[in-house]
Design an enzyme around this catalytic site. Sequence first.
Site, PDB file in Angstrom:
ATOM      1  N   GLY A   1       0.599  -1.300   0.078  1.00 27.06           N
ATOM      2  CA  GLY A   1       0.003   0.062   0.103  1.00 27.06           C
ATOM      3  C   GLY A   1       0.872   1.262   0.101  1.00 27.06           C
ATOM      4  N   PRO A   2       0.224   2.536  -0.070  1.00 33.29           N
ATOM      5  CA  PRO A   2       0.944   3.573  -0.416  1.00 33.29           C
ATOM      6  C   PRO A   2       1.318   4.095   1.113  1.00 33.29           C
ATOM      7  CG  PRO A   2      -1.236   3.647  -1.369  1.00 33.29           C
ATOM      8  CD  PRO A   2      -0.945   2.541  -0.548  1.00 33.29           C
TER       9      PRO A   2
ATOM     10  N   THR B   1      -0.660   4.653   5.147  1.00 32.51           N
ATOM     11  CA  THR B   1      -1.725   3.746   5.339  1.00 32.51           C
ATOM     12  C   THR B   1      -1.986   2.861   6.511  1.00 32.51           C
ATOM     13  OG1 THR B   1      -1.050   1.949   3.537  1.00 32.51           O
ATOM     14  CG2 THR B   1      -2.263   3.787   2.858  1.00 32.51           C
ATOM     15  N   GLY B   2      -0.831   2.518   6.980  1.00 29.24           N
ATOM     16  CA  GLY B   2      -0.980   1.725   8.311  1.00 29.24           C
ATOM     17  C   GLY B   2      -0.358   0.418   8.301  1.00 29.24           C
TER      18      GLY B   2
ATOM     19  N   HIS C   1      -6.648  35.376 -11.358  1.00 26.95           N
ATOM     20  CA  HIS C   1      -6.264  33.768 -11.789  1.00 26.95           C
ATOM     21  C   HIS C   1      -7.064  32.878 -10.984  1.00 26.95           C
ATOM     22  CE1 HIS C   1      -3.071  30.847 -12.958  1.00 26.95           C
ATOM     23  NE2 HIS C   1      -3.556  30.254 -11.792  1.00 26.95           N
ATOM     24  N   GLU C   2      -7.238  32.977  -9.929  1.00 21.78           N
ATOM     25  CA  GLU C   2      -7.845  32.100  -8.871  1.00 21.78           C
ATOM     26  C   GLU C   2      -9.414  32.195  -9.130  1.00 21.78           C
ATOM     27  OE1 GLU C   2      -6.328  29.905  -7.507  1.00 21.78           O
ATOM     28  OE2 GLU C   2      -4.270  30.801  -7.303  1.00 21.78           O
TER      29      GLU C   2
ATOM     30  N   ASP D   1      -0.289  24.794 -13.048  1.00 18.45           N
ATOM     31  CA  ASP D   1      -1.446  24.182 -13.759  1.00 18.45           C
ATOM     32  C   ASP D   1      -1.253  23.661 -15.241  1.00 18.45           C
ATOM     33  OD1 ASP D   1      -3.066  25.499 -11.647  1.00 18.45           O
ATOM     34  OD2 ASP D   1      -2.966  27.290 -12.470  1.00 18.45           O
TER      35      ASP D   1
END
Length: 619
Positions: free
Chosen positions: A199-200, A203-204, A421-422, A497
């Site tokens: 797992g990544p 994640t435990g 922009h935002e 972006d």
Amino acid sequence: MKKVSSTSIWIVVFVLMIFAILALLETNKNVSTISVDKFQEYWVKKEVKSVQVSEDKTVAGELNNGTKYETVVPIQRLMQVMDKYPNVSVKETYVKPATMPMWLQIVPTLLIILMLVAFWFMYMQQSQGGGGGGNRGVMNFGKSRAKIATPDKKKVTFDDVAGEDEEKEELAEVVDFLKQPKRYLEAGARIPKGILLIGPPGTGKTLLARAVSGEAGVPFYSISGSDFVEMFVGVGASRVRDLFEQAKKSAPCIIFIDEIDAVGRQRGAGVGGGHDEREQTLNQLLVEMDGFGVNEGIIMIAATNRPDILDPALLRPGRFDRHILVGAPDVKGREEILKVHSKNKHLADEVKLDVLAKRTPGFTGADLENLMNEAALLTVRNNKKIIEMQELDEAVTRVIAGPEKKSKVISEKDRKLTAYHEAGHAVVMKYSPLSDPIHQISIIPRGMAGGYTMHLPEEDTAYTSKLKLKDEIVGLLGGRVAEKLILHDISTGAKNDIDRASAIARKMIMEYGMSDELGPISFGNDHNEVFLGRDLGKSRNFSEEIANKIDSEVKAIIDEAYAKAEKILAEHVSKLHAVAQELLIKEKLEGTDFEAIIARTETEEVAKSESSDIELSKS
């Protein structure tokens, strides 16, 4: 008070011994050593007050001025001087040579022997891991560095692990087998020899392994994969053998290897061949897990976030029989994790963990723990004792984008550019049907960003459609389009972006097979060449003609999204101005504030349009 190490004690003893030897061997510094000629000169001038003659030709005494002297004179010459220049006032004494007691003569030798014994003792202590060095001594270089957690120590149980019900169910069989092996043996079943947690990060996986140890109540050996790897060939293999020898003595037990990819990488791969030390270590691990030797009662648990680079021999049944995927939790799992991490925290009545769970899609267990801790720190910073939703919302943003930089000096020109922009991002996303709702807009620098537009999904999704990906690209290009439309110029602020939009478009064509012209074909697979680097390891399995078509398809997606963003902002330019002006005043807008501005502007536009229609009808 710190414990004094044995090494420090021996150093002090050694220094004291040196001082003792120097004190014994040091001569009296008040006695002046003179030459024979000088003694004769003092004698002739009658400056000698006393003479003490020893049989070893040593002549000592005192001058009239009180100075003590010492010299070596042959007896015959001394007699000649005394006979030639008689001096009746001189006190003459003849003594035997001074001798030290026997025990005092052998003291320096004994001290030297004791020093050698002390150094030998210190060396053996250090080589065998003494002196607080654990098992890192010279003689224990090839010994295992695994840490053992015995059942009587503080336990982590499955109750401390939330949001991973299926994973806990898979591991519960291991716990039950260690507690009641007879049930399984009578049914002819055997427990998996090895369990690989995949797992990544965050994640435990490690937490699950510790929970298995706490539930089973057996010795738990934990070690990192990097602890096996050393510069010298054969050391890692020796440590693997020692680890399993220790485990056999305390069976049944669990061996947990964290980040096993450090030692379990594919053999014979990479530029210039393999790594002899790592490969020998892996070979020994394979033999110990499933070779001629029998390791009954030893269960292997390993964790990795790179299963693609592990050696196939390590993954086969008989070694790691069971592979358990530990992924990011869903909304229900996130709520359970938040409950675990909020047990010792005082939450306000307004805080709803289910609402917070919906606002944190994609967060891992580690992210959620960090979120709750950040909220507690913000509560203390704000001189509060109860965590409110305001601190939790700020903590979510801090985890995603980093802390705010309110003290940063920004020119009015840059503030205006950032605001439009935002606002461009937000308005384009608002009118893109498949975009996620706006959560927050800010022109305050945060982390590496000069501003941000945060949008959060309403629910967790397992798949993403082509149309949704296109709308995401449209939203990403909204900022650049707004700059050009309003300010008639473009800036470097849209770099991130553009990078993200280009990456999504290229993945759509090369990985997801979403091109109508090229069809459902995947281009540029890495073919498991994981040791050559990310760029060097990507083999090109398509021609120059296909490469040109891929570039054309990517450009077509970007151009289409750019044109759509231009159309949306041209149609809703009044809303763009309204949101940007509000951002310049307040600097930060919540999702509800944004929706209110859009609704107000639409009402004003409708009223203005109706007014225009009435005037036209009158005319």
